[in-house]
Design a protein around this motif. Structure first.
Motif, PDB file in Angstrom:
ATOM      1  N   ARG A 141      -5.167 116.830 130.170  1.00 21.45           N
ATOM      2  CA  ARG A 141      -5.221 115.904 131.029  1.00 21.45           C
ATOM      3  C   ARG A 141      -5.540 114.498 131.076  1.00 21.45           C
ATOM      4  NH1 ARG A 141      -3.603 115.800 136.483  1.00 21.45           N
ATOM      5  NH2 ARG A 141      -2.962 117.816 136.298  1.00 21.45           N
ATOM      6  N   PHE A 142      -6.816 114.558 129.927  1.00 24.55           N
ATOM      7  CA  PHE A 142      -7.645 113.258 129.591  1.00 24.55           C
ATOM      8  C   PHE A 142      -6.951 112.832 128.263  1.00 24.55           C
ATOM      9  CE2 PHE A 142     -10.069 115.049 132.996  1.00 24.55           C
ATOM     10  CZ  PHE A 142     -10.167 114.082 133.918  1.00 24.55           C
ATOM     11  N   PRO A 143      -6.749 111.506 128.103  1.00 26.11           N
ATOM     12  CA  PRO A 143      -6.204 111.129 126.718  1.00 26.11           C
ATOM     13  C   PRO A 143      -7.105 111.272 125.501  1.00 26.11           C
ATOM     14  CG  PRO A 143      -5.662 109.602 128.361  1.00 26.11           C
ATOM     15  CD  PRO A 143      -6.433 110.306 129.100  1.00 26.11           C
ATOM     16  N   LEU A 144      -8.480 110.902 125.760  1.00 22.07           N
ATOM     17  CA  LEU A 144      -9.430 111.292 124.698  1.00 22.07           C
ATOM     18  C   LEU A 144      -9.447 112.819 124.254  1.00 22.07           C
ATOM     19  CD1 LEU A 144     -11.600 110.248 122.790  1.00 22.07           C
ATOM     20  CD2 LEU A 144     -13.139 110.397 124.545  1.00 22.07           C
ATOM     21  N   LEU A 145      -9.544 113.491 125.193  1.00 22.30           N
ATOM     22  CA  LEU A 145      -9.819 114.907 124.936  1.00 22.30           C
ATOM     23  C   LEU A 145      -8.263 115.347 124.382  1.00 22.30           C
ATOM     24  CD1 LEU A 145     -11.445 116.394 128.107  1.00 22.30           C
ATOM     25  CD2 LEU A 145     -12.239 115.478 126.069  1.00 22.30           C
ATOM     26  N   PHE A 283      -6.331 118.502 106.674  1.00 22.30           N
ATOM     27  CA  PHE A 283      -7.552 118.882 107.656  1.00 22.30           C
ATOM     28  C   PHE A 283      -8.075 117.470 107.555  1.00 22.30           C
ATOM     29  CE2 PHE A 283     -12.072 119.895 107.250  1.00 22.30           C
ATOM     30  CZ  PHE A 283     -12.442 120.402 108.504  1.00 22.30           C
ATOM     31  N   VAL A 284      -8.703 116.751 106.441  1.00 20.85           N
ATOM     32  CA  VAL A 284      -9.632 115.739 106.756  1.00 20.85           C
ATOM     33  C   VAL A 284      -9.137 114.590 107.681  1.00 20.85           C
ATOM     34  CG1 VAL A 284     -10.822 113.821 105.608  1.00 20.85           C
ATOM     35  CG2 VAL A 284     -10.630 116.301 104.613  1.00 20.85           C
ATOM     36  N   GLU A 285      -7.549 114.270 107.406  1.00 21.11           N
ATOM     37  CA  GLU A 285      -7.089 113.433 108.384  1.00 21.11           C
ATOM     38  C   GLU A 285      -6.870 113.664 109.821  1.00 21.11           C
ATOM     39  OE1 GLU A 285      -3.514 113.394 106.034  1.00 21.11           O
ATOM     40  OE2 GLU A 285      -3.904 111.478 104.942  1.00 21.11           O
ATOM     41  N   GLN A 286      -6.679 115.020 109.889  1.00 20.08           N
ATOM     42  CA  GLN A 286      -6.729 115.490 111.330  1.00 20.08           C
ATOM     43  C   GLN A 286      -8.002 115.481 111.886  1.00 20.08           C
ATOM     44  OE1 GLN A 286      -4.934 119.398 111.085  1.00 20.08           O
ATOM     45  NE2 GLN A 286      -2.915 118.646 110.880  1.00 20.08           N
ATOM     46  N   THR A 287      -9.052 115.763 111.222  1.00 25.26           N
ATOM     47  CA  THR A 287     -10.624 115.636 111.793  1.00 25.26           C
ATOM     48  C   THR A 287     -10.865 114.309 112.312  1.00 25.26           C
ATOM     49  OG1 THR A 287     -11.373 117.297 110.134  1.00 25.26           O
ATOM     50  CG2 THR A 287     -12.861 115.956 111.219  1.00 25.26           C
ATOM     51  N   PHE A 288     -10.415 113.152 111.526  1.00 22.87           N
ATOM     52  CA  PHE A 288     -10.896 111.925 111.992  1.00 22.87           C
ATOM     53  C   PHE A 288      -9.578 111.218 112.619  1.00 22.87           C
ATOM     54  CE2 PHE A 288     -13.439 112.529 108.314  1.00 22.87           C
ATOM     55  CZ  PHE A 288     -14.672 112.182 108.673  1.00 22.87           C
ATOM     56  N   TYR A 289      -8.552 111.802 113.168  1.00 23.31           N
ATOM     57  CA  TYR A 289      -7.186 111.358 113.623  1.00 23.31           C
ATOM     58  C   TYR A 289      -7.773 110.538 115.113  1.00 23.31           C
ATOM     59  CZ  TYR A 289      -3.284 110.917 116.782  1.00 23.31           C
ATOM     60  OH  TYR A 289      -2.386 110.444 117.629  1.00 23.31           O
ATOM     61  N   PRO A 290      -8.733 111.102 116.019  1.00 27.50           N
ATOM     62  CA  PRO A 290      -9.042 110.564 117.009  1.00 27.50           C
ATOM     63  C   PRO A 290      -9.785 108.965 117.135  1.00 27.50           C
ATOM     64  CG  PRO A 290      -9.512 112.636 117.288  1.00 27.50           C
ATOM     65  CD  PRO A 290      -9.338 112.602 116.027  1.00 27.50           C
ATOM     66  N   LEU A 291     -10.298 109.178 115.756  1.00 25.60           N
ATOM     67  CA  LEU A 291     -10.842 107.884 115.702  1.00 25.60           C
ATOM     68  C   LEU A 291     -10.275 106.758 114.766  1.00 25.60           C
ATOM     69  CD1 LEU A 291     -14.244 109.089 113.968  1.00 25.60           C
ATOM     70  CD2 LEU A 291     -13.876 108.154 116.446  1.00 25.60           C
ATOM     71  N   THR A 292      -9.069 107.202 114.189  1.00 24.55           N
ATOM     72  CA  THR A 292      -8.191 106.442 113.254  1.00 24.55           C
ATOM     73  C   THR A 292      -6.807 105.909 113.894  1.00 24.55           C
ATOM     74  OG1 THR A 292      -7.287 108.238 111.961  1.00 24.55           O
ATOM     75  CG2 THR A 292      -9.240 107.146 111.238  1.00 24.55           C
ATOM     76  N   LYS A 293      -6.383 106.760 114.991  1.00 20.74           N
ATOM     77  CA  LYS A 293      -5.272 106.642 115.450  1.00 20.74           C
ATOM     78  C   LYS A 293      -5.095 105.159 116.190  1.00 20.74           C
ATOM     79  CE  LYS A 293      -5.640 107.683 120.479  1.00 20.74           C
ATOM     80  NZ  LYS A 293      -4.972 106.856 121.095  1.00 20.74           N
ATOM     81  N   LYS A 294      -3.629 104.910 115.842  1.00 20.41           N
ATOM     82  CA  LYS A 294      -3.240 103.452 116.378  1.00 20.41           C
ATOM     83  C   LYS A 294      -2.760 103.479 117.815  1.00 20.41           C
ATOM     84  CE  LYS A 294      -1.900 102.120 111.710  1.00 20.41           C
ATOM     85  NZ  LYS A 294      -0.818 101.494 110.712  1.00 20.41           N
TER      86      LYS A 294
END
Length: 298
Positions: A141-145, A283-294
């Motif tokens: 329901r929440f975008p960040l989560l 794995f590494v890219e998925q781990t940091f995705y919430p911080l790096t997504k555009k």
């Protein structure tokens, strides 16, 4: 502050000793490491013997990535952060209660040790599964989560190990929301709780497996592969932009709260989410995705 630093250090040392003990000791039935391996091999064997999608390889897409996630999330993640974080957060919470003259003992509604063991385990199972069902809804329901939860929904072919493909922030969220309800009940024996955890692992593995099971009339109680595949469907239900079938172990909550959705046999439906073609595959890219997504692709 020194107390918390000591607690963090002791948490690391304590869990490291526990992990080494799990690896070298196979003579106790509640060994999580070998228990996970045993459950995984059994469910994988069922996938191979009774495949629902017969053209799907036993070593399906992302099989090894999911296998890594399975052991990382179940063991190494605890060593890296979760145990120390959980113990420290619990101590901080207890200190806050102490400021207002309270403790967890004051908040306990009842102690399950005073109940028959079966009843106590049933209460633990029902309470924890209901809280996790609600937490799962929040992840959608929440975008960040949802950005964290996308890791799990990036699965393109269902298989048992996909059960434990998730971002490391998810157990932080689950454990945080589960802590107070379980603390209020209190009195759970660790070895008894292992039984509930093994059952939940087995059901979770089966739900994600390449199996066409629904348990007949018990499908309204237990989550199952034919139901859970619709939770991973790329095309969302017409009546909900947040998805459906949030059940962890029990499907009961979805039927009670009208979040169930099984329009037809979903064996060959496309899995994923809108925009998943741009989602990282490692794995590494998925781990940091919430911080790096555009941008939010949901």
């Amino acid at each position: 502050m020194e107390k918390y630093i000591d607690l963090i250090q002791n948490s690391y040392y304590g869990y490291w000793r526990y992990l080494k003990y799990e690896l070298i000791s196979i003579n106790h039935w509640d060994n999580y490491f070998y228990g996970l391996i045993a459950i995984s091999l059994v469910v994988w064997g069922l996938e191979i013997a009774f495949p629902w999608r017969k053209n799907q390889s036993a070593f399906r897409k992302d099989f090894w990535l999911d296998t890594f996630y399975m052991f990382f999330n179940f063991f190494l993640l605890n060593l890296i952060i979760l145990i120390a974080l959980s113990n420290t957060a619990a101590e901080v919470f207890n200190d806050i209660l102490a400021v207002v003259g309270l403790s967890l003992d004051n908040l306990q509604l009842f102690n399950v040790n005073k109940l028959p063991k079966v009843v106590g385990l049933f209460i633990f199972f029902i309470v924890s599964d209901f809280v996790q069902w609600n937490t799962h809804r929040l992840l959608h329901r929440f975008p960040l989560l949802w950005d964290f939860h996308k890791v799990h929904h990036s699965i393109k072919e269902m298989g048992f190990a996909g059960h434990l493909r998730y971002h490391w922030m998810e157990p932080v969220i689950y454990k945080s929301l589960l802590y107070i309800p379980i603390a209020i009940i209190g009195g759970f024996d660790v070895q008894d709780v292992v039984l509930v955890h093994f059952f939940a692992i087995a059901i979770g593995h089966i739900n994600h497996a390449n199996l066409g099971w629904n348990y007949g009339p018990f499908k309204y109680i237990l989550n199952n592969p034919k139901m859970h595949i619709w939770h991973h469907a790329k095309e969302l239900p017409p009546n909900s932009i947040y998805g459906s079938n949030y059940g962890i172990t029990l499907s009961l909550w979805d039927y009670i709260f009208k979040t169930d959705y099984i329009p037809h046999n979903g064996r060959d439906i496309e899995l994923g989410f809108e925009g998943d073609e741009e989602f990282p595959t490692h794995f590494v890219e998925q781990t940091f995705y919430p911080l790096t997504k555009k941008k939010d692709n949901k």
